[in-house]
Design a protein around this motif. Structure first.
Motif, PDB file in Angstrom:
ATOM      1  N   UNK A 152       1.520  -8.492 -15.649  1.00 41.02           N
ATOM      2  CA  UNK A 152       0.453  -8.751 -14.676  1.00 41.02           C
ATOM      3  C   UNK A 152       0.334  -7.575 -13.718  1.00 41.02           C
ATOM      4  N   UNK A 153      -0.789  -6.878 -13.784  1.00 48.97           N
ATOM      5  CA  UNK A 153      -0.964  -5.633 -13.035  1.00 48.97           C
ATOM      6  C   UNK A 153      -1.966  -5.744 -11.887  1.00 48.97           C
ATOM      7  N   UNK A 154      -2.471  -6.935 -11.626  1.00 50.10           N
ATOM      8  CA  UNK A 154      -3.442  -7.098 -10.535  1.00 50.10           C
ATOM      9  C   UNK A 154      -2.792  -6.735  -9.207  1.00 50.10           C
ATOM     10  N   UNK A 155      -3.502  -5.947  -8.392  1.00 47.32           N
ATOM     11  CA  UNK A 155      -2.994  -5.557  -7.081  1.00 47.32           C
ATOM     12  C   UNK A 155      -2.180  -4.283  -7.097  1.00 47.32           C
ATOM     13  N   UNK A 156      -1.994  -3.693  -8.262  1.00 49.13           N
ATOM     14  CA  UNK A 156      -1.237  -2.436  -8.353  1.00 49.13           C
ATOM     15  C   UNK A 156      -2.203  -1.255  -8.422  1.00 49.13           C
ATOM     16  N   UNK A 157      -1.783  -0.130  -7.882  1.00 50.99           N
ATOM     17  CA  UNK A 157      -2.564   1.100  -8.039  1.00 50.99           C
ATOM     18  C   UNK A 157      -2.419   1.581  -9.481  1.00 50.99           C
ATOM     19  N   UNK A 158      -3.205   2.585  -9.851  1.00 52.36           N
ATOM     20  CA  UNK A 158      -3.145   3.079 -11.227  1.00 52.36           C
ATOM     21  C   UNK A 158      -1.758   3.608 -11.562  1.00 52.36           C
ATOM     22  N   UNK A 159      -1.188   4.407 -10.648  1.00 51.56           N
ATOM     23  CA  UNK A 159       0.143   4.952 -10.907  1.00 51.56           C
ATOM     24  C   UNK A 159       1.191   3.867 -11.025  1.00 51.56           C
ATOM     25  N   UNK A 160       1.126   2.861 -10.144  1.00 54.77           N
ATOM     26  CA  UNK A 160       2.093   1.767 -10.188  1.00 54.77           C
ATOM     27  C   UNK A 160       1.906   0.936 -11.460  1.00 54.77           C
ATOM     28  N   UNK A 161       0.650   0.740 -11.892  1.00 52.44           N
ATOM     29  CA  UNK A 161       0.382  -0.024 -13.113  1.00 52.44           C
ATOM     30  C   UNK A 161       0.916   0.710 -14.341  1.00 52.44           C
ATOM     31  N   UNK A 162       0.717   2.025 -14.392  1.00 54.22           N
ATOM     32  CA  UNK A 162       1.226   2.807 -15.519  1.00 54.22           C
ATOM     33  C   UNK A 162       2.754   2.800 -15.550  1.00 54.22           C
ATOM     34  N   UNK A 163       3.364   2.850 -14.372  1.00 55.96           N
ATOM     35  CA  UNK A 163       4.827   2.795 -14.302  1.00 55.96           C
ATOM     36  C   UNK A 163       5.335   1.439 -14.777  1.00 55.96           C
ATOM     37  N   UNK A 164       4.653   0.358 -14.355  1.00 55.98           N
ATOM     38  CA  UNK A 164       5.044  -0.984 -14.784  1.00 55.98           C
ATOM     39  C   UNK A 164       4.888  -1.137 -16.296  1.00 55.98           C
ATOM     40  N   UNK A 198       0.835  -1.209   0.000  1.00 51.81           N
ATOM     41  CA  UNK A 198       0.000   0.000   0.000  1.00 51.81           C
ATOM     42  C   UNK A 198       0.866   1.254   0.000  1.00 51.81           C
ATOM     43  N   UNK A 199       1.924   1.268   0.819  1.00 44.83           N
ATOM     44  CA  UNK A 199       2.826   2.418   0.863  1.00 44.83           C
ATOM     45  C   UNK A 199       3.512   2.618  -0.487  1.00 44.83           C
ATOM     46  N   UNK A 200       4.011   1.528  -1.052  1.00 40.40           N
ATOM     47  CA  UNK A 200       4.732   1.624  -2.325  1.00 40.40           C
ATOM     48  C   UNK A 200       3.805   2.111  -3.433  1.00 40.40           C
ATOM     49  N   UNK A 201       2.574   1.566  -3.469  1.00 42.75           N
ATOM     50  CA  UNK A 201       1.600   2.022  -4.461  1.00 42.75           C
ATOM     51  C   UNK A 201       1.340   3.518  -4.343  1.00 42.75           C
ATOM     52  N   UNK A 202       1.110   3.993  -3.107  1.00 44.26           N
ATOM     53  CA  UNK A 202       0.793   5.412  -2.898  1.00 44.26           C
ATOM     54  C   UNK A 202       1.974   6.311  -3.261  1.00 44.26           C
ATOM     55  N   UNK A 203       3.179   5.901  -2.878  1.00 42.90           N
ATOM     56  CA  UNK A 203       4.362   6.717  -3.193  1.00 42.90           C
ATOM     57  C   UNK A 203       4.570   6.809  -4.705  1.00 42.90           C
ATOM     58  N   UNK A 204       4.337   5.698  -5.422  1.00 36.50           N
ATOM     59  CA  UNK A 204       4.451   5.742  -6.889  1.00 36.50           C
ATOM     60  C   UNK A 204       3.364   6.632  -7.468  1.00 36.50           C
ATOM     61  N   UNK A 205       2.128   6.550  -6.929  1.00 36.71           N
ATOM     62  CA  UNK A 205       1.043   7.427  -7.393  1.00 36.71           C
ATOM     63  C   UNK A 205       1.426   8.896  -7.245  1.00 36.71           C
ATOM     64  N   UNK A 206       2.018   9.236  -6.089  1.00 37.17           N
ATOM     65  CA  UNK A 206       2.440  10.628  -5.854  1.00 37.17           C
ATOM     66  C   UNK A 206       3.499  11.023  -6.878  1.00 37.17           C
ATOM     67  N   UNK A 207       4.454  10.135  -7.159  1.00 41.11           N
ATOM     68  CA  UNK A 207       5.490  10.423  -8.159  1.00 41.11           C
ATOM     69  C   UNK A 207       4.874  10.688  -9.531  1.00 41.11           C
ATOM     70  N   UNK A 208       3.893   9.828  -9.920  1.00 44.37           N
ATOM     71  CA  UNK A 208       3.255   9.995 -11.227  1.00 44.37           C
ATOM     72  C   UNK A 208       2.516  11.326 -11.289  1.00 44.37           C
ATOM     73  N   UNK A 209       1.804  11.684 -10.220  1.00 46.29           N
ATOM     74  CA  UNK A 209       1.073  12.954 -10.187  1.00 46.29           C
ATOM     75  C   UNK A 209       2.005  14.152 -10.244  1.00 46.29           C
ATOM     76  N   UNK A 210       3.210  13.975  -9.714  1.00 48.53           N
ATOM     77  CA  UNK A 210       4.188  15.069  -9.715  1.00 48.53           C
ATOM     78  C   UNK A 210       5.124  14.990 -10.923  1.00 48.53           C
ATOM     79  N   UNK A 211       4.821  14.097 -11.871  1.00 50.12           N
ATOM     80  CA  UNK A 211       5.639  13.895 -13.076  1.00 50.12           C
ATOM     81  C   UNK A 211       7.070  13.495 -12.737  1.00 50.12           C
TER      82      UNK A 211
END
Length: 700
Positions: free
Chosen positions: A603-615, A558-571
């Motif tokens: 395989x993107x199951x269990x990833x947040x949107x930002x983490x899935x886009x990064x993957x 959950x922490x890793x997903x959220x931190x990646x989401x924040x990175x994606x939002x901040x470009x």
């Protein structure tokens, strides 16, 4: 103990030399019979029969009658006559009536009436003596056993016992009268009285036998005192008594209930080897033992062994199994067992429905749980606060908002249940996750009015609610309330703050950064490196690695997903890729990319949107490198997003990803026969990858 001749349930074995109740001479025992175990056989059959019954150690012995024949009609007046003839007597004649009166059946009926009179009289010597005086002075040991065996009042039974001990001449075995009296104490669930009677036996020099101990053990069991049952069982060798298989079987249940699981299972293994007869109560205890220890397959094995032995499961067995399957989070097996139960003609009771609710609720089988709830309502069965809360927690997890409101109203109308802090917590979570701010705030006020302070779960839900509504100042206010109430923020609370940051406009992030740093300094430091875009060489990745090694394993993804989401939002694509790489190296994520000779998959199951886009971004780069190296792609390439949608949203990852792939002009199309899969061919993928000039990340 041979329970076909249980001393406490049959009188036949006592009549070694039964006294004749008529002037007729005594007939001889039938040749080859065992006088100590059977009544002497007489020729005139009676309508009433006294039958030897099988008696369980668990249940009180039934009151039964034993077959007894009327005297033979012989032309010879001598009992020693070698040749006897018989005469038919019209059953309607006066002579037949007299013969019936002389038979032991008539005597037995009169003894039963004495038992009834003793049960209802005052427990004093005078009243008991008045009742017993009707027997006269010629009272046999058999008479005493019949009377005591059919009594249910231990106080008068004790007085009757002492009377019989004084009047019965030369009893065959003094312990017999004690055994049937102990049985009366068992009927009344009076273990203390039974134990005192046992002490009296010893004081009078009467040694106990197997029946004595088996009756005391069963008395302890019916009194729900398994420890006492174990205590009496372990005394048996001291008095030279060896338990038989029936007693051993009963002790499986007693040891299990007393908490000595190893001994219970040891006896059960022996029972299977030696083929002991095990009653349903013991099978139920075994299922509970395996369930509590977490061996849920063991529960099912006992169930199958039970059926193989021809023992029919009863309601208690089924309820124990359903409860175990609920603990195991195996709702599909609970459904199968319940169907088998109803097919076998066993109607569910309150405990059945409660077990089903727990099983379906824990596993988030929303539809099934709500159907059980409706059935309970239709049958007028009341729910406990715990069951209501189980339903509401399930509704919170699966997003059943309207159903939760209805259940809450039913709970208030029930008149038997008052909402507690967990009730309000679930409702606040439901409204918060649905973005219903005013309803969530109203429920918080009701919670306060009911005298409950908001706990960490309630405040976490409120922060999530205000974050969704982008009311950052309310998030900060609620955060401060946590410290005002003296609550220590936990990992989940901080994870909620991170999630809110991923939804917060860039200009307001600094407000939340201060909150996170106060709640968790290590996490706050990593977030600051992102928000303030500090670029120390290797500093961010090292700090993030240290954070993941510090927090609990249950929140790492959950922490890793959220931190990646924040990175994606901040470009901050590079930092997002660093976090994904770190997550893979620390095994926070697993098997994101897989390869076989015929298909490569993401395989993107269990990833947040930002983490899935990064993957996806990393995968596209990897495929490009494969082409540049001259390596061939497989015939098929696929992306698996899963087919679920967010419980409080109509959009799932598949829906969002489909739009994103279209924006990238990627040749991946949703597979018609595989929900959540997007597939393309080697040729189409190669053409698309070669046409790309730069692997830009486009956020939908």
């Amino acid at each position: 103990m041979a329970y076909h001749h249980h001393l406490c349930s049959s009188t036949s074995f006592l009549l070694r030399e039964p006294r004749s109740l008529s002037s007729s001479p005594k007939p001889r025992p039938i040749r080859g019979s065992t006088p100590s175990l059977k009544l002497l056989s007489l020729s005139f059959p009676s309508k009433t029969s006294i039958q030897t019954s099988h008696v369980s150690l668990h249940d009180p012995a039934p009151v039964t009658q034993q077959t007894q024949n009327s005297p033979k009609l012989s032309n010879s007046h001598s009992p020693d006559a070698k040749t006897k003839s018989y005469a038919w007597v019209n059953p309607r004649s006066p002579r037949a009536s007299r013969l019936r009166q002389l038979s032991y059946d008539s005597r037995y009926s009169s003894l039963l009436k004495v038992s009834e009179s003793l049960d209802s009289c005052n427990p004093n010597e005078q009243d008991v003596l008045t009742v017993l005086s009707s027997l006269g002075t010629d009272v046999s040991e058999q008479d005493a056993v019949v009377i005591l065996n059919n009594m249910s009042n231990p106080q008068t039974a004790l007085l009757a016992l002492h009377y019989f001990q004084n009047i019965v001449k030369e009893p065959s075995r003094p312990v017999i009268l004690y055994n049937v009296t102990i049985k009366v104490f068992r009927k009344s669930k009076d273990l203390d009285g039974a134990e005192k009677l046992f002490d009296e036996m010893l004081q009078r020099g009467v040694m106990p036998d197997n029946i004595t101990f088996s009756t005391l053990i069963s008395c302890a069991r019916v009194c729900a005192l398994p420890g006492k049952a174990v205590e009496w069982f372990e005394k048996m060798p001291t008095y030279g008594c060896d338990p038989d298989d029936v007693t051993y079987s009963a002790m499986i249940d007693a040891y299990g209930r007393a908490g000595n699981v190893d001994m219970a299972l040891t006896l059960y293994d022996r029972a299977r080897t030696e083929k002991w007869r095990i009653d349903p109560v013991t099978f139920s205890t075994l299922i509970k033992i395996y369930g509590i220890s977490g061996n849920y397959d063991g529960c099912l094995n006992v169930y199958e062994e039970m059926k193989a032995l021809g023992v029919k499961p009863n309601l208690v067995i089924y309820n124990s199994l359903l409860d175990a399957m609920g603990r195991a989070k195996r709702p599909w097996q609970a459904k199968t067992i319940y169907k088998e139960m109803t097919t076998n003609g066993i109607s569910p009771n309150w405990a059945t429905y409660a077990a089903l609710l727990r099983a379906y609720g824990r596993a988030r089988y929303g539809e099934d749980a709500l159907n059980v709830y409706k059935e309970m309502k239709d049958k007028g069965l009341e729910l406990t606060v715990i069951l209501y809360n189980t339903l509401l927690a399930m509704c919170a997890d699966v997003g059943c908002v309207d159903e939760a409101v209805e259940i809450f109203e039913d709970m208030k109308k029930s008149g038997t249940c008052e909402p507690d802090s967990w009730t309000f917590s679930s409702l606040i979570t439901i409204f918060s996750c649905s973005g219903k701010v005013s309803e969530a705030e109203e429920m918080v006020n009701k919670m306060l009015e009911a005298g409950f302070e908001p706990n960490i779960f309630v405040l976490t839900s409120l922060i999530q609610c205000y974050g969704k509504a982008q009311r950052t100042d309310d998030v900060v206010r609620t955060f401060n309330q946590v410290f005002e109430l003296g609550i220590t923020p936990d990992d989940r609370f901080c994870g909620c703050l991170l999630n809110v940051m991923a939804q917060t406009p860039r200009e307001e992030l600094v407000k939340l950064t201060d909150c996170i740093e106060k709640a968790n300094p290590k996490l706050g430091h990593v977030v600051k490196l992102l928000v303030e875009e500090q670029n120390g060489e290797g500093n961010f990745k090292n700090e993030a690695s240290e954070l993941f090694n510090y927090i609990g394993s249950d929140v790492k993804k959950a922490y890793c997903n959220c931190l990646i989401d924040i990175c994606v939002n901040l470009d901050l694509l590079d930092k997002a890729c660093e976090l994904l790489e770190l997550g893979l190296s620390l095994e926070i994520y697993a098997d994101i990319q897989s390869r076989s000779p015929t298909q490569w998959s993401l395989n993107l199951k269990g990833l947040s949107l930002g983490a899935a886009l990064t993957a996806l971004h990393v995968w596209i780069n990897d495929l490009t490198k494969v082409l540049e190296s001259g390596e061939e792609l497989p015939p098929l390439l696929g992306i698996n997003t899963g087919h679920g949608k967010h419980k409080y949203s109509e959009k799932g990852l598949a829906t969002v990803f489909e739009l994103h792939l279209k924006e990238l002009n990627a040749p991946f199309h949703e597979a018609p026969d595989k929900v959540g899969w997007f597939l393309t061919t080697k040729v189409a993928a190669k053409s698309w990858l070669e046409s790309r000039h730069a692997p830009d990340l486009v956020v939908a």
